[in-house]
Design a protein around this motif. Structure first.
Motif, PDB file in Angstrom:
ATOM      1  N   THR A 102       8.759  -5.116   1.844  1.00  0.00           N
ATOM      2  CA  THR A 102       7.975  -6.336   1.648  1.00  0.00           C
ATOM      3  C   THR A 102       7.221  -6.292   0.328  1.00  0.00           C
ATOM      4  OG1 THR A 102       7.722  -6.612   4.028  1.00  0.00           O
ATOM      5  CG2 THR A 102       6.160  -7.786   2.623  1.00  0.00           C
ATOM      6  N   LEU A 103       6.632  -5.147   0.030  1.00  0.00           N
ATOM      7  CA  LEU A 103       5.898  -5.006  -1.229  1.00  0.00           C
ATOM      8  C   LEU A 103       6.839  -5.100  -2.426  1.00  0.00           C
ATOM      9  CD1 LEU A 103       3.361  -2.182  -0.294  1.00  0.00           C
ATOM     10  CD2 LEU A 103       2.870  -4.599  -0.660  1.00  0.00           C
ATOM     11  N   ASP A 104       8.036  -4.524  -2.272  1.00  0.00           N
ATOM     12  CA  ASP A 104       9.014  -4.623  -3.369  1.00  0.00           C
ATOM     13  C   ASP A 104       9.353  -6.094  -3.636  1.00  0.00           C
ATOM     14  OD1 ASP A 104       9.066  -1.915  -3.663  1.00  0.00           O
ATOM     15  OD2 ASP A 104      10.861  -1.619  -2.427  1.00  0.00           O
ATOM     16  N   TYR A 105       9.482  -6.870  -2.548  1.00  0.00           N
ATOM     17  CA  TYR A 105       9.772  -8.293  -2.715  1.00  0.00           C
ATOM     18  C   TYR A 105       8.609  -9.004  -3.401  1.00  0.00           C
ATOM     19  CZ  TYR A 105      10.411 -13.191  -1.505  1.00  0.00           C
ATOM     20  OH  TYR A 105      10.519 -14.552  -1.572  1.00  0.00           O
ATOM     21  N   VAL A 106       7.380  -8.657  -2.972  1.00  0.00           N
ATOM     22  CA  VAL A 106       6.206  -9.271  -3.587  1.00  0.00           C
ATOM     23  C   VAL A 106       6.162  -8.965  -5.077  1.00  0.00           C
ATOM     24  CG1 VAL A 106       3.689  -9.214  -3.661  1.00  0.00           C
ATOM     25  CG2 VAL A 106       4.848  -9.310  -1.469  1.00  0.00           C
ATOM     26  N   ASP A 107       6.440  -7.703  -5.440  1.00  0.00           N
ATOM     27  CA  ASP A 107       6.466  -7.350  -6.866  1.00  0.00           C
ATOM     28  C   ASP A 107       7.521  -8.152  -7.614  1.00  0.00           C
ATOM     29  OD1 ASP A 107       4.418  -5.576  -6.574  1.00  0.00           O
ATOM     30  OD2 ASP A 107       5.690  -3.801  -6.418  1.00  0.00           O
ATOM     31  N   PRO A 111      -3.949 -11.051  -7.986  1.00  0.00           N
ATOM     32  CA  PRO A 111      -4.894 -10.123  -7.360  1.00  0.00           C
ATOM     33  C   PRO A 111      -4.279  -8.821  -6.868  1.00  0.00           C
ATOM     34  CG  PRO A 111      -4.319 -11.860  -5.823  1.00  0.00           C
ATOM     35  CD  PRO A 111      -3.688 -12.221  -7.129  1.00  0.00           C
ATOM     36  N   ILE A 112      -2.945  -8.729  -6.769  1.00  0.00           N
ATOM     37  CA  ILE A 112      -2.308  -7.486  -6.348  1.00  0.00           C
ATOM     38  C   ILE A 112      -1.467  -6.965  -7.520  1.00  0.00           C
ATOM     39  CG2 ILE A 112      -0.774  -6.363  -4.697  1.00  0.00           C
ATOM     40  CD1 ILE A 112      -1.446  -8.450  -2.683  1.00  0.00           C
ATOM     41  N   PRO A 113      -2.000  -6.057  -8.330  1.00  0.00           N
ATOM     42  CA  PRO A 113      -1.223  -5.537  -9.457  1.00  0.00           C
ATOM     43  C   PRO A 113       0.028  -4.830  -8.964  1.00  0.00           C
ATOM     44  CG  PRO A 113      -3.554  -4.956  -9.626  1.00  0.00           C
ATOM     45  CD  PRO A 113      -3.342  -5.495  -8.252  1.00  0.00           C
ATOM     46  N   ASN A 114       1.081  -4.903  -9.732  1.00  0.00           N
ATOM     47  CA  ASN A 114       2.331  -4.247  -9.367  1.00  0.00           C
ATOM     48  C   ASN A 114       2.115  -2.749  -9.190  1.00  0.00           C
ATOM     49  OD1 ASN A 114       3.619  -6.673  -9.511  1.00  0.00           O
ATOM     50  ND2 ASN A 114       4.588  -6.305 -11.496  1.00  0.00           N
ATOM     51  N   ASN A 115       2.725  -2.205  -8.128  1.00  0.00           N
ATOM     52  CA  ASN A 115       2.681  -0.772  -7.845  1.00  0.00           C
ATOM     53  C   ASN A 115       1.256  -0.242  -7.671  1.00  0.00           C
ATOM     54  OD1 ASN A 115       5.544  -0.553  -8.106  1.00  0.00           O
ATOM     55  ND2 ASN A 115       5.293  -0.511 -10.344  1.00  0.00           N
ATOM     56  N   SER A 116       0.353  -1.092  -7.233  1.00  0.00           N
ATOM     57  CA  SER A 116      -1.026  -0.640  -7.031  1.00  0.00           C
ATOM     58  C   SER A 116      -1.254  -0.062  -5.639  1.00  0.00           C
ATOM     59  CB  SER A 116      -1.995  -1.809  -7.249  1.00  0.00           C
ATOM     60  OG  SER A 116      -1.774  -2.819  -6.287  1.00  0.00           O
ATOM     61  N   VAL A 117      -0.259  -0.215  -4.730  1.00  0.00           N
ATOM     62  CA  VAL A 117      -0.374   0.299  -3.374  1.00  0.00           C
ATOM     63  C   VAL A 117       0.360   1.633  -3.275  1.00  0.00           C
ATOM     64  CG1 VAL A 117       0.111  -0.145  -0.945  1.00  0.00           C
ATOM     65  CG2 VAL A 117      -0.503  -2.039  -2.460  1.00  0.00           C
ATOM     66  N   TYR A 118      -0.266   2.626  -2.652  1.00  0.00           N
ATOM     67  CA  TYR A 118       0.333   3.947  -2.512  1.00  0.00           C
ATOM     68  C   TYR A 118       1.393   3.905  -1.422  1.00  0.00           C
ATOM     69  CZ  TYR A 118       0.683   9.024  -2.172  1.00  0.00           C
ATOM     70  OH  TYR A 118       1.133  10.323  -2.177  1.00  0.00           O
ATOM     71  N   ARG A 119       2.645   3.751  -1.820  1.00  0.00           N
ATOM     72  CA  ARG A 119       3.714   3.444  -0.881  1.00  0.00           C
ATOM     73  C   ARG A 119       4.253   4.624  -0.070  1.00  0.00           C
ATOM     74  NH1 ARG A 119       6.834  -1.485  -3.917  1.00  0.00           N
ATOM     75  NH2 ARG A 119       4.968  -2.323  -4.913  1.00  0.00           N
ATOM     76  N   PRO A 120       4.145   5.863  -0.547  1.00  0.00           N
ATOM     77  CA  PRO A 120       4.695   6.962   0.274  1.00  0.00           C
ATOM     78  C   PRO A 120       4.089   7.055   1.670  1.00  0.00           C
ATOM     79  CG  PRO A 120       4.334   7.723  -1.966  1.00  0.00           C
ATOM     80  CD  PRO A 120       3.735   6.351  -1.884  1.00  0.00           C
ATOM     81  N   LYS A 121       2.917   6.479   1.875  1.00  0.00           N
ATOM     82  CA  LYS A 121       2.284   6.534   3.193  1.00  0.00           C
ATOM     83  C   LYS A 121       2.680   5.360   4.087  1.00  0.00           C
ATOM     84  CE  LYS A 121      -0.251  10.223   2.523  1.00  0.00           C
ATOM     85  NZ  LYS A 121      -0.071  11.445   3.337  1.00  0.00           N
ATOM     86  N   LEU A 122       3.481   4.438   3.570  1.00  0.00           N
ATOM     87  CA  LEU A 122       3.822   3.227   4.307  1.00  0.00           C
ATOM     88  C   LEU A 122       5.205   3.332   4.938  1.00  0.00           C
ATOM     89  CD1 LEU A 122       2.581   0.562   1.726  1.00  0.00           C
ATOM     90  CD2 LEU A 122       1.326   1.539   3.654  1.00  0.00           C
ATOM     91  N   GLU A 123       5.427   2.525   5.974  1.00  0.00           N
ATOM     92  CA  GLU A 123       6.741   2.466   6.595  1.00  0.00           C
ATOM     93  C   GLU A 123       7.715   1.728   5.692  1.00  0.00           C
ATOM     94  OE1 GLU A 123       6.336   0.721  10.409  1.00  0.00           O
ATOM     95  OE2 GLU A 123       5.203   2.403  11.268  1.00  0.00           O
ATOM     96  N   ALA A 124       9.008   1.965   5.937  1.00  0.00           N
ATOM     97  CA  ALA A 124      10.046   1.418   5.061  1.00  0.00           C
ATOM     98  C   ALA A 124      10.001  -0.108   5.018  1.00  0.00           C
ATOM     99  CB  ALA A 124      11.419   1.901   5.528  1.00  0.00           C
ATOM    100  N   GLY A 125       9.765  -0.754   6.169  1.00  0.00           N
ATOM    101  CA  GLY A 125       9.720  -2.218   6.195  1.00  0.00           C
ATOM    102  C   GLY A 125       8.589  -2.771   5.350  1.00  0.00           C
TER     103      GLY A 125
END
Length: 212
Positions: A178-183, A160-174
């Motif tokens: 976490t998203l990198d680990y999920v991918d 349900p969460i496609p890889n790189n589907s979240v706009y990460r530049p707006k997120l904090e490093a931590g």
């Protein structure tokens, strides 16, 4: 194949819903006092001693306060009262008269009446409108979350969460880490039952059916 996550398609017009509440039109509250509020603003006196001539400050104003002192001491005569009226008419821009005090008192009375009779009802109507708009948002979010959980509960072959589907530049490093680990582990599944483990893939399972 990646699964498109459900999106919230509802954009609540909260601002318009609250603005459209009709406010009570001000009307005359108390015609028994000199205040004109809320029909228009009251104009209060500003004392400016610098504009008074030196002779006025040294003579008429001294007489004015001398007579007031006699009145408070109970020694004022009828002539003193008459003189006070005459002096007051000549220096009224430099002193606070009974008219000035009555205007202030009347304005305070009218403001209190306005808050009690009109403003309280308007605030109540605004609060009801905000509750209505907030409930719309809550209902839509609940619908979205239910749809999202249903998508999460599908077979892990369609994550349900496609890889790189979240706009990460707006997120904090931590969060990005976490998203990198999920991918890296290929997916997240939220379900109240354990999903099947597909060959050659790993996933993180959030068990919503676990007892607390």
């Amino acid at each position: 194949m990646t699964t498109q996550m459900p999106r919230i398609g509802y954009v609540p017009a909260t601002e318009a819903g609250v603005i459209n509440v009709q406010l009570t039109k001000p009307t005359t509250i108390n015609t028994g006092n000199p205040s004109s509020f809320p029909m228009r603003e009251d104009v209060f006196k500003n004392l400016n001693y610098q504009s008074a001539a030196q002779s006025e400050l040294n003579s008429q104003m001294k007489q004015y306060y001398d007579i007031l002192s006699k009145i408070m001491g109970g020694t004022a005569t009828t002539q003193d009262i008459a003189n006070l009226e005459t002096i007051t008419s000549e220096i009224r821009e430099y002193v606070l008269t009974d008219d000035d005090y009555n205007l202030v008192i009347g304005a305070l009375q009218n403001m209190q009446a306005y808050v009690i009779r009109f403003m309280y009802g308007d605030i109540t109507n605004k609060a009801k409108a905000m509750d209505t708009e907030l409930n719309k948002v809550i209902t839509e979010v609940d619908r979205f979350m239910t749809q999202l959980e249903q998508t999460y509960s599908k077979s892990p072959s369609d994550y349900p969460i496609p890889n790189n589907s979240v706009y990460r530049p707006k997120l904090e490093a931590g969060v990005v880490k976490t998203l990198d680990y999920v991918d890296a582990v290929e997916g997240v599944i939220v379900s109240n039952t354990k999903p099947a483990n597909p060959q050659g893939k790993s996933f993180i399972w959030y068990n919503t059916g676990a007892k607390r």
